[in-house]
Design a protein around this motif. Structure first.
Motif, PDB file in Angstrom:
ATOM      1  N   GLY A   8       0.837  -1.200   0.000  1.00 42.47           N
ATOM      2  CA  GLY A   8       0.000   0.000   0.000  1.00 42.47           C
ATOM      3  C   GLY A   8       0.874   1.253   0.000  1.00 42.47           C
ATOM      4  N   SER A  12      -2.020   6.935   1.625  1.00 42.64           N
ATOM      5  CA  SER A  12      -1.683   7.974   2.600  1.00 42.64           C
ATOM      6  C   SER A  12      -0.643   7.466   3.613  1.00 42.64           C
ATOM      7  CB  SER A  12      -2.987   8.404   3.275  1.00 42.64           C
ATOM      8  OG  SER A  12      -2.756   9.127   4.412  1.00 42.64           O
ATOM      9  N   THR A  34       4.211  -1.790  -3.105  1.00 42.65           N
ATOM     10  CA  THR A  34       3.017  -2.188  -3.858  1.00 42.65           C
ATOM     11  C   THR A  34       2.017  -1.044  -3.945  1.00 42.65           C
ATOM     12  OG1 THR A  34       1.375  -3.000  -2.228  1.00 42.65           O
ATOM     13  CG2 THR A  34       3.262  -4.431  -2.673  1.00 42.65           C
ATOM     14  N   GLY A  35       1.271  -1.049  -5.041  1.00 39.58           N
ATOM     15  CA  GLY A  35       0.185  -0.090  -5.242  1.00 39.58           C
ATOM     16  C   GLY A  35      -0.912  -0.779  -6.014  1.00 39.58           C
ATOM     17  N   ALA A  36      -1.920  -0.014  -6.401  1.00 35.24           N
ATOM     18  CA  ALA A  36      -3.022  -0.629  -7.154  1.00 35.24           C
ATOM     19  C   ALA A  36      -3.310   0.195  -8.416  1.00 35.24           C
ATOM     20  CB  ALA A  36      -4.256  -0.758  -6.275  1.00 35.24           C
ATOM     21  N   ALA A  57      -1.166  -4.222  -7.829  1.00 36.83           N
ATOM     22  CA  ALA A  57      -2.155  -5.235  -7.435  1.00 36.83           C
ATOM     23  C   ALA A  57      -3.253  -5.418  -8.483  1.00 36.83           C
ATOM     24  CB  ALA A  57      -2.772  -4.845  -6.089  1.00 36.83           C
ATOM     25  N   VAL A  99      -5.622  -0.715   1.834  1.00 39.66           N
ATOM     26  CA  VAL A  99      -6.913  -0.403   2.453  1.00 39.66           C
ATOM     27  C   VAL A  99      -7.871  -1.581   2.243  1.00 39.66           C
ATOM     28  CG1 VAL A  99      -7.904   0.806   0.419  1.00 39.66           C
ATOM     29  CG2 VAL A  99      -8.659   1.425   2.723  1.00 39.66           C
ATOM     30  N   GLY A 100      -8.635  -1.894   3.292  1.00 43.92           N
ATOM     31  CA  GLY A 100      -9.679  -2.915   3.186  1.00 43.92           C
ATOM     32  C   GLY A 100      -9.194  -4.331   3.396  1.00 43.92           C
ATOM     33  N   ALA A 102      -8.490  -6.498   1.416  1.00 43.11           N
ATOM     34  CA  ALA A 102      -7.425  -6.905   0.488  1.00 43.11           C
ATOM     35  C   ALA A 102      -6.065  -6.933   1.182  1.00 43.11           C
ATOM     36  CB  ALA A 102      -7.380  -5.953  -0.711  1.00 43.11           C
ATOM     37  N   MET A 263       0.447  10.822  11.384  1.00 47.15           N
ATOM     38  CA  MET A 263       0.646   9.371  11.405  1.00 47.15           C
ATOM     39  C   MET A 263       2.115   8.976  11.398  1.00 47.15           C
ATOM     40  SD  MET A 263      -2.098   7.891  11.939  1.00 47.15           S
ATOM     41  CE  MET A 263      -1.456   6.230  11.774  1.00 47.15           C
TER      42      MET A 263
END
Ligand code: NDP
Length: 390
Positions: A8, A12, A34-36, A57, A99-100, A102, A263
């Motif tokens: 991810g 963010s 990794t990204g989507a 992804a 996120v989620g 996944a 964060m």
């Protein structure tokens, strides 16, 4: 040098993490990024941080990513098999920030491959808390929360006997609509819900903050991470978002974790654990803050919270169902198929349907069961959403 994988990376949390790594590149070797959908950021981050591999992804973006990185010497992977491959590569620490739901399998695989897990993906703990904890214990790796509230609790518990904990208090900003009437909230748009008074986060978690679905997931996450009973968990609205959580001990002491809404503190803590290193976050001036406010959340205004406590009572894999139904309801709200308050209605209906009939006796340590419950939550939520248009 620590070997780090970031699942991810384009989000963010992923970007805040790379911001920290950028300041001490000599201390980290990036194994995987990794990204989507966000191929541009994935490409530029890959070229800057030189990971061993980069994963898109979404399989349909694979060729574009490969084209952009051709000649770079960086291995390009795609789709679920690419994520699996990346998660199984040896790393000292993996950041779980997809996120989620996944995010569940990459996190589990990374722990199985021996990496400590810095866990931002709260959905993993909500859907499969027992399995996540067992995997960490079996592999003797740390599960270090990155969610600011859970990082706060984790930090307050260092050196403490967990049996001496009486209660934990999670704070919530109250989101974008804290001072709105129920009638006004019912008519809100996805754009209005996607703004947060204090935190700068991804779209989905920001909307979940406005509905308190995010806090609801955190209630379940806290129960799982710290082995709490439902009556040991409290939620307070704290509009300043400076006290992230409090832990009350049996002698009456209450330990609060105070910090700026950034964060990078919780991420940096997790990456450096068990050490503490200098972090580029604001140092609070308490004299300027002046006061901390607290109020009890209104369960009518925030039905998601009431449902989360129901999930704690039901136990088993009700968290997987709750999270899946919530994800589908959120998609429907973003797609303008249902209203803001309808999201909780959909989730409530799915919980009622499943736990009135079945679902309470499956083994929560079996990943297939978790995925089955997740799919059931999605299917039932879609059925409930169809009723809104008929
Ligand atoms: P974002 O939406 O900003 O980023 C999500 C990341 O997941 C992106 O890298 C995205 O790729 C990737 N992604 C999206 N869908 C998939 C998929 N189907 N398969 C694989 N990867 C996917 O989310 P956040 O960074 O805000 O949040 C990440 C996690 O951290 C969430 O679980 C959230 O609850 C938690 N968290 C976030 C906080 C925050 O401040 N943002 C605070 C505490 C917890 P792409 O962008 O390329 O599409």
């Amino acid at each position: 040098m620590k070997r780090l994988s970031i699942f991810g990376a384009t989000g963010s949390i992923g970007q805040s993490t790379l911001d920290l790594i950028r300041r001490e590149k000599e201390n980290f070797q990036i194994v995987a990024l990794t990204g989507a959908h966000n191929i541009d950021d994935l490409v530029s981050d890959a070229l800057e941080f030189r990971p061993d591999c980069v994963v898109c992804a979404i399989a349909s973006h694979f060729n574009t990513l490969k084209e952009h990185l051709s000649g770079s010497g960086i291995e390009v992977l795609g789709g679920p098999s690419g994520l699996k491959d990346a998660a199984e590569r040896p790393a000292d620490i993996a950041l779980s920030a997809i996120v989620g739901a996944a995010g569940l399998e990459p996190g589990l695989r990374a722990m199985k491959a021996g990496a400590h897990l810095a866990l931002a993906n709260k959905e993993s703990m909500v859907a499969a808390g027992a399995l996540m904890k067992k995997t960490a214990a079996d592999k003797n790796v740390n599960l270090i929360p990155v969610d600011s509230e859970h990082s706060a609790i984790f930090q307050a518990l260092i050196g403490e006997d967990s049996n001496s904990v009486e209660r934990v208090i999670l704070t919530a900003s109250g989101g974008a609509f804290r001072n709105w009437s129920l009638e006004k909230i019912a008519r809100t748009t996805p754009e209005q819900a996607a703004t947060h008074p204090n935190w700068d986060m991804g779209q989905r978690i920001t909307i979940d903050s406005a509905s308190l679905f995010n806090k609801s997931l955190e209630v379940i996450e806290a129960k799982e991470l710290f082995d709490l009973n439902p009556d040991q968990i409290e939620v307070l609205i704290h509009p300043q978002s400076l006290i992230h959580a409090l832990v009350g001990f049996r002698d009456g002491a209450l330990m609060a974790h105070i910090g700026p809404p950034d964060m990078r503190h919780a991420i940096g803590f997790a990456l450096n654990y068990p050490s503490r290193k200098h972090l580029p976050v604001e140092r609070l001036d308490l004299t300027k803050i002046g006061q901390f406010d607290f109020e009890k959340p209104d369960f009518e205004k925030y039905p998601a919270l009431r449902l989360a406590f129901q999930v704690l009572e039901i136990g088993q894999l009700s968290g997987a169902l709750y999270n899946a139904a919530k994800e589908i309801a959120l998609d429907a709200f973003i797609g303008r198929k249902i209203g803001f308050l309808d999201m909780a209605h959909v989730v409530e209906r799915v919980l009622e349907r499943t736990f009135a009939t079945s679902g309470s006796s499956v083994d929560p340590l079996n990943l297939e069961n978790v995925l089955m419950m997740d799919q059931m939550g999605r299917d039932q939520a879609n059925e409930e959403i169809l009723k809104f248009s008929s």
